[in-house]
Design a protein around this motif. Sequence first.
Motif, PDB file in Angstrom:
ATOM      1  N   VAL A  85       6.548  57.332  28.271  1.00  0.00           N
ATOM      2  CA  VAL A  85       6.539  56.607  29.537  1.00  0.00           C
ATOM      3  C   VAL A  85       5.139  56.738  30.112  1.00  0.00           C
ATOM      4  O   VAL A  85       4.577  57.835  30.149  1.00  0.00           O
ATOM      5  CB  VAL A  85       7.594  57.171  30.517  1.00  0.00           C
ATOM      6  CG1 VAL A  85       7.508  56.458  31.854  1.00  0.00           C
ATOM      7  CG2 VAL A  85       8.985  57.040  29.925  1.00  0.00           C
ATOM      8  N   SER A  86       4.598  55.616  30.569  1.00  0.00           N
ATOM      9  CA  SER A  86       3.240  55.648  31.142  1.00  0.00           C
ATOM     10  C   SER A  86       3.203  54.940  32.483  1.00  0.00           C
ATOM     11  O   SER A  86       3.966  54.014  32.731  1.00  0.00           O
ATOM     12  CB  SER A  86       2.239  55.028  30.170  1.00  0.00           C
ATOM     13  OG  SER A  86       2.606  53.713  29.866  1.00  0.00           O
ATOM     14  N   ALA A  87       2.304  55.409  33.328  1.00  0.00           N
ATOM     15  CA  ALA A  87       2.084  54.823  34.649  1.00  0.00           C
ATOM     16  C   ALA A  87       0.689  54.203  34.672  1.00  0.00           C
ATOM     17  O   ALA A  87      -0.250  54.751  34.104  1.00  0.00           O
ATOM     18  CB  ALA A  87       2.199  55.900  35.728  1.00  0.00           C
ATOM     19  N   PRO A  88       0.544  53.048  35.346  1.00  0.00           N
ATOM     20  CA  PRO A  88      -0.757  52.378  35.396  1.00  0.00           C
ATOM     21  C   PRO A  88      -1.703  53.038  36.395  1.00  0.00           C
ATOM     22  O   PRO A  88      -1.333  53.969  37.106  1.00  0.00           O
ATOM     23  CB  PRO A  88      -0.384  50.960  35.849  1.00  0.00           C
ATOM     24  CG  PRO A  88       0.815  51.175  36.722  1.00  0.00           C
ATOM     25  CD  PRO A  88       1.570  52.315  36.095  1.00  0.00           C
ATOM     26  N   ALA A  89      -2.927  52.514  36.461  1.00  0.00           N
ATOM     27  CA  ALA A  89      -3.904  52.977  37.450  1.00  0.00           C
ATOM     28  C   ALA A  89      -3.333  52.720  38.836  1.00  0.00           C
ATOM     29  O   ALA A  89      -2.579  51.767  39.023  1.00  0.00           O
ATOM     30  CB  ALA A  89      -5.223  52.234  37.259  1.00  0.00           C
ATOM     31  N   PRO A  90      -3.561  53.497  39.815  1.00  0.00           N
ATOM     32  CA  PRO A  90      -4.476  54.625  39.889  1.00  0.00           C
ATOM     33  C   PRO A  90      -3.861  55.940  39.420  1.00  0.00           C
ATOM     34  O   PRO A  90      -4.497  56.978  39.509  1.00  0.00           O
ATOM     35  CB  PRO A  90      -4.790  54.703  41.377  1.00  0.00           C
ATOM     36  CG  PRO A  90      -3.523  54.273  42.034  1.00  0.00           C
ATOM     37  CD  PRO A  90      -2.963  53.212  41.117  1.00  0.00           C
ATOM     38  N   TYR A  91      -2.644  55.916  38.902  1.00  0.00           N
ATOM     39  CA  TYR A  91      -1.958  57.158  38.554  1.00  0.00           C
ATOM     40  C   TYR A  91      -2.346  57.683  37.181  1.00  0.00           C
ATOM     41  O   TYR A  91      -2.423  58.884  36.986  1.00  0.00           O
ATOM     42  CB  TYR A  91      -0.443  56.961  38.644  1.00  0.00           C
ATOM     43  CG  TYR A  91      -0.024  56.456  39.992  1.00  0.00           C
ATOM     44  CD1 TYR A  91      -0.021  57.299  41.091  1.00  0.00           C
ATOM     45  CD2 TYR A  91       0.331  55.127  40.183  1.00  0.00           C
ATOM     46  CE1 TYR A  91       0.332  56.837  42.338  1.00  0.00           C
ATOM     47  CE2 TYR A  91       0.691  54.664  41.431  1.00  0.00           C
ATOM     48  CZ  TYR A  91       0.690  55.517  42.500  1.00  0.00           C
ATOM     49  OH  TYR A  91       1.043  55.055  43.730  1.00  0.00           O
ATOM     50  N   GLN A  92      -2.532  56.794  36.203  1.00  0.00           N
ATOM     51  CA  GLN A  92      -2.955  57.154  34.854  1.00  0.00           C
ATOM     52  C   GLN A  92      -2.238  58.389  34.332  1.00  0.00           C
ATOM     53  O   GLN A  92      -2.830  59.422  34.088  1.00  0.00           O
ATOM     54  CB  GLN A  92      -4.477  57.380  34.820  1.00  0.00           C
ATOM     55  CG  GLN A  92      -5.307  56.168  35.160  1.00  0.00           C
ATOM     56  CD  GLN A  92      -5.112  55.026  34.166  1.00  0.00           C
ATOM     57  OE1 GLN A  92      -4.788  55.229  33.021  1.00  0.00           O
ATOM     58  NE2 GLN A  92      -5.300  53.810  34.645  1.00  0.00           N
ATOM     59  N   SER A  93      -0.939  58.264  34.179  1.00  0.00           N
ATOM     60  CA  SER A  93      -0.150  59.389  33.696  1.00  0.00           C
ATOM     61  C   SER A  93       0.732  58.935  32.544  1.00  0.00           C
ATOM     62  O   SER A  93       1.217  57.800  32.531  1.00  0.00           O
ATOM     63  CB  SER A  93       0.704  59.935  34.837  1.00  0.00           C
ATOM     64  OG  SER A  93       1.395  61.086  34.430  1.00  0.00           O
TER      65      SER A  93
END
Length: 180
Positions: free
Chosen positions: A102-110
């Motif tokens: 699972v990935s989160a987009p910018a600004p979180y970048q996780s």
Amino acid sequence: MRSLRALAALVVAVLVALPAGPAAAHGGKIKLTVAGDGAGGVTVMAVYADGHRLDQLVRLTLTAEGEGGRTAGPVQIEPAGEGQGFYSSGPLLSPGDWRVTVSAPAPYQSTATAQVQARVAQSPSPVAIERPADRTDPAGVRWWPWLAGGLVVVVAAAALLWRRRRVDLGPGDQPAGLGG
């Protein structure tokens, strides 16, 4: 003209110094915890890296690789009803072992990855389904018919006493204590 340039430079400096939003207020990173939902779905809990609840919607993307070269996604997962920062994919994976990312987009970048074992969803067995509890007291006696019957008896007795008292009094008689 010089003061206008100085004012513009000051405004730009203030804007650059301000945080970019809620993510910047918490360090810009989020922590993702990925798990299976016990059937064919995936759940994700997202919190800021400092441990505070995620207070806004983040567009999380899920991809999965299974046994035998099977793949799922990429798919955007939706917020779940459990509260802020909880996400759920719904039924997505066929039974078996999966490596879910699972990935989160910018600004979180996780990004977070977990091994998930998907299973066939279970339906409740007929034996496990219980009838709704009826409104009885612990002894198993329904109380409301007794109450209704008691009220009927009290009202009937009062009506009979009132009628008998009127019959016992003659047309010229007055009940005692009403002066005369």
